[in-house]
Design an enzyme around this catalytic site. Sequence first.
Site, PDB file in Angstrom:
ATOM      1  N   GLU A 254       0.837  -1.220   0.000  1.00  0.00           N
ATOM      2  CA  GLU A 254       0.000   0.000   0.000  1.00  0.00           C
ATOM      3  C   GLU A 254       0.869   1.267   0.000  1.00  0.00           C
ATOM      4  O   GLU A 254       0.500   2.276  -0.594  1.00  0.00           O
ATOM      5  CB  GLU A 254      -0.984  -0.027   1.185  1.00  0.00           C
ATOM      6  CG  GLU A 254      -0.515   0.512   2.525  1.00  0.00           C
ATOM      7  CD  GLU A 254       0.666  -0.230   3.134  1.00  0.00           C
ATOM      8  OE1 GLU A 254       0.844  -1.408   2.817  1.00  0.00           O
ATOM      9  OE2 GLU A 254       1.407   0.386   3.916  1.00  0.00           O
ATOM     10  N   MET A 281      12.375   2.276  15.546  1.00  0.00           N
ATOM     11  CA  MET A 281      11.169   1.452  15.375  1.00  0.00           C
ATOM     12  C   MET A 281      11.132   0.469  16.526  1.00  0.00           C
ATOM     13  O   MET A 281      12.106  -0.266  16.754  1.00  0.00           O
ATOM     14  CB  MET A 281      11.154   0.709  14.040  1.00  0.00           C
ATOM     15  CG  MET A 281       9.789   0.056  13.794  1.00  0.00           C
ATOM     16  SD  MET A 281       9.753  -1.179  12.502  1.00  0.00           S
ATOM     17  CE  MET A 281       9.524  -0.178  11.066  1.00  0.00           C
ATOM     18  N   ARG A 286       5.600  -9.789  13.178  1.00  0.00           N
ATOM     19  CA  ARG A 286       4.426  -9.487  12.352  1.00  0.00           C
ATOM     20  C   ARG A 286       3.154  -9.841  13.126  1.00  0.00           C
ATOM     21  O   ARG A 286       3.069 -10.877  13.775  1.00  0.00           O
ATOM     22  CB  ARG A 286       4.516 -10.261  11.036  1.00  0.00           C
ATOM     23  CG  ARG A 286       3.393  -9.960  10.131  1.00  0.00           C
ATOM     24  CD  ARG A 286       3.778  -9.491   8.722  1.00  0.00           C
ATOM     25  NE  ARG A 286       5.010  -8.770   8.570  1.00  0.00           N
ATOM     26  CZ  ARG A 286       5.975  -9.144   7.732  1.00  0.00           C
ATOM     27  NH1 ARG A 286       5.842 -10.204   7.006  1.00  0.00           N
ATOM     28  NH2 ARG A 286       7.067  -8.428   7.610  1.00  0.00           N
TER      29      ARG A 286
HETATM   30  C1  UD2 Z   1       6.312  -1.187   6.881  1.00  0.00           C
HETATM   31  C2  UD2 Z   1       6.063   0.304   6.629  1.00  0.00           C
HETATM   32  C3  UD2 Z   1       4.590   0.602   6.956  1.00  0.00           C
HETATM   33  C4  UD2 Z   1       3.683  -0.212   6.061  1.00  0.00           C
HETATM   34  C5  UD2 Z   1       4.030  -1.708   6.204  1.00  0.00           C
HETATM   35  C6  UD2 Z   1       3.365  -2.571   5.172  1.00  0.00           C
HETATM   36  C7  UD2 Z   1       8.066   1.586   7.030  1.00  0.00           C
HETATM   37  C8  UD2 Z   1       8.934   2.214   8.026  1.00  0.00           C
HETATM   38  N1  UD2 Z   1       6.921   1.048   7.489  1.00  0.00           N
HETATM   39  O1  UD2 Z   1       6.148  -1.387   8.266  1.00  0.00           O
HETATM   40  O2  UD2 Z   1       4.311   1.970   6.786  1.00  0.00           O
HETATM   41  O3  UD2 Z   1       3.792   0.216   4.727  1.00  0.00           O
HETATM   42  O4  UD2 Z   1       5.448  -1.953   6.054  1.00  0.00           O
HETATM   43  O5  UD2 Z   1       1.991  -2.620   5.313  1.00  0.00           O
HETATM   44  O6  UD2 Z   1       8.347   1.566   5.861  1.00  0.00           O
HETATM   45  N2  UD2 Z   1      -0.701  -2.017  12.602  1.00  0.00           N
HETATM   46  C9  UD2 Z   1      -1.404  -2.195  13.793  1.00  0.00           C
HETATM   47  N3  UD2 Z   1      -1.850  -3.436  14.126  1.00  0.00           N
HETATM   48  C10 UD2 Z   1      -1.644  -4.502  13.344  1.00  0.00           C
HETATM   49  C11 UD2 Z   1      -0.929  -4.336  12.134  1.00  0.00           C
HETATM   50  C12 UD2 Z   1      -0.451  -3.091  11.797  1.00  0.00           C
HETATM   51  O7  UD2 Z   1      -1.622  -1.248  14.544  1.00  0.00           O
HETATM   52  O8  UD2 Z   1      -2.095  -5.603  13.712  1.00  0.00           O
HETATM   53  C13 UD2 Z   1      -0.311  -0.659  12.175  1.00  0.00           C
HETATM   54  C14 UD2 Z   1       0.724  -0.026  13.068  1.00  0.00           C
HETATM   55  O9  UD2 Z   1       0.545   1.364  13.063  1.00  0.00           O
HETATM   56  C15 UD2 Z   1       2.000  -0.410  12.357  1.00  0.00           C
HETATM   57  C16 UD2 Z   1       1.590  -0.241  10.892  1.00  0.00           C
HETATM   58  O10 UD2 Z   1       0.239  -0.683  10.867  1.00  0.00           O
HETATM   59  O11 UD2 Z   1       3.091   0.383  12.717  1.00  0.00           O
HETATM   60  C17 UD2 Z   1       2.446  -0.992   9.885  1.00  0.00           C
HETATM   61  O12 UD2 Z   1       2.518  -2.378  10.210  1.00  0.00           O
HETATM   62  P1  UD2 Z   1       3.896  -3.074  10.653  1.00  0.00           P
HETATM   63  O13 UD2 Z   1       4.529  -2.260  11.689  1.00  0.00           O
HETATM   64  O14 UD2 Z   1       3.613  -4.493  10.999  1.00  0.00           O
HETATM   65  O15 UD2 Z   1       4.729  -3.085   9.314  1.00  0.00           O
HETATM   66  P2  UD2 Z   1       6.305  -2.756   9.088  1.00  0.00           P
HETATM   67  O16 UD2 Z   1       7.006  -2.445  10.338  1.00  0.00           O
HETATM   68  O17 UD2 Z   1       6.894  -3.792   8.237  1.00  0.00           O
HETATM   69 MN    MN Z   2       6.497  -1.614  12.125  1.00  0.00          MN
END
Ligand code: UD2
Ligand code: MN
Length: 340
Positions: A254, A281, A286
């Site tokens: 996305e 971070m 996941r």
């Molecule tokens: C990366 C991206 C993020 C998003 C994601 C893919 C960076 C630094 N971050 O993060 O913006 O594009 O990949 O979708 O590039 N969340 C919840 N509960 C859940 C799942 C997600 O609150 O059960 C929210 C929360 O704000 C989280 C964000 O969604 O920080 C992104 O999810 P992530 O942290 O699991 O993903 P990440 O760290 O790989």
């Molecule tokens: Mn994250």
Amino acid sequence: MTITKGWCLLVFLFIQLVVMALLYREGKRLAYFFDNFFKNGSSSLVFPNPQNLSLPGDIYANLRLITRQHCPEVSPYIRGPIHIQFPEALTLEEVVQKTPNVTKGGRYKPTDCESTHNSAIIIPYRNREQHLKYLLYYLHPFLQRQQLNYGIYIITQSGDFTFNRGKLLNVGFKEAMKDEDWDCMLFHDVDLIPEDDRNLYTCDRFPKHVSIAIDKFGYKLPYKSIFGGVSALTPEHYLKVNGFPNNYWGWGGEDDDFAARVELSGMMITRPSFRHARYKMIRHVRDKGNGINPKRFNLLNKTEETWKQNGINSVQYNVISKELHPLYTNITVDIGTDKA
Ligand code: UD2
Ligand code: MN
């Protein structure tokens, strides 16, 4: 004769200047005087110390409006690097106590000047209580030191169907704009803690990718076109790119679709300084309900055909509740599933 006229004009101009200077510098005291004068008559010929003024009143309020200054271009409270720690014993109640000057729903305006910035922070969210607590702990003081008017919105996906970050951010945009005429929206992951308050949460001429230096990636961009984490767009930018896609269910893609939209709409992505836009971070695995989206590459191949129909102009949802918590506004929303 001409000399007298000239003098009269000079004296008149001088008196005007004095009155204007008085109004400007002594606004509060004059306001207090007139306020009392009209209420109590001439018996109230008092010119108090402005520090002691507490009397509200129409004239006082109006003059205060005139005399209230815009905040300076660079906030005097900015300190630079912030030492981030995650104390395990910290509770949300303690965070609330340590953040006294925020009003219900997570709103703030500087008290000593008029801010020229209205920023809304939009956070896609489900089941990340620990991360939210730390983010609030650091983000409120960070934003206050930047002298912003701001509000923090948590957009909680209801139920336990696959997570959809993009759709939640579209909901956040729509709902926040109902509250106030925000001039900048920060789309903000809950687990990213800014490490330097020179990283301003304001908007640029073009959409801004803000979280460019994250500890997890060695404070470097993992790939050039990355746009995830934290981004800052004006409402005009957001409408121009038609927001986020609504159909990315699960992890990934996305953010790349969002980046493609910026280019497709004829804009470019700006970035702040790598020295300032640093983040920690919070380590996490996941989440359940946010598995890798296997359709993401197929979807990304179609962005060019779909972006104008699929976005903020087509998002459908039902708000289940809106609660004004002490440090944030929570909007719980039913965004459906990829089946419906
Ligand atoms: C990366 C991206 C993020 C998003 C994601 C893919 C960076 C630094 N971050 O993060 O913006 O594009 O990949 O979708 O590039 N969340 C919840 N509960 C859940 C799942 C997600 O609150 O059960 C929210 C929360 O704000 C989280 C964000 O969604 O920080 C992104 O999810 P992530 O942290 O699991 O993903 P990440 O760290 O790989
Ligand atoms: Mn994250």
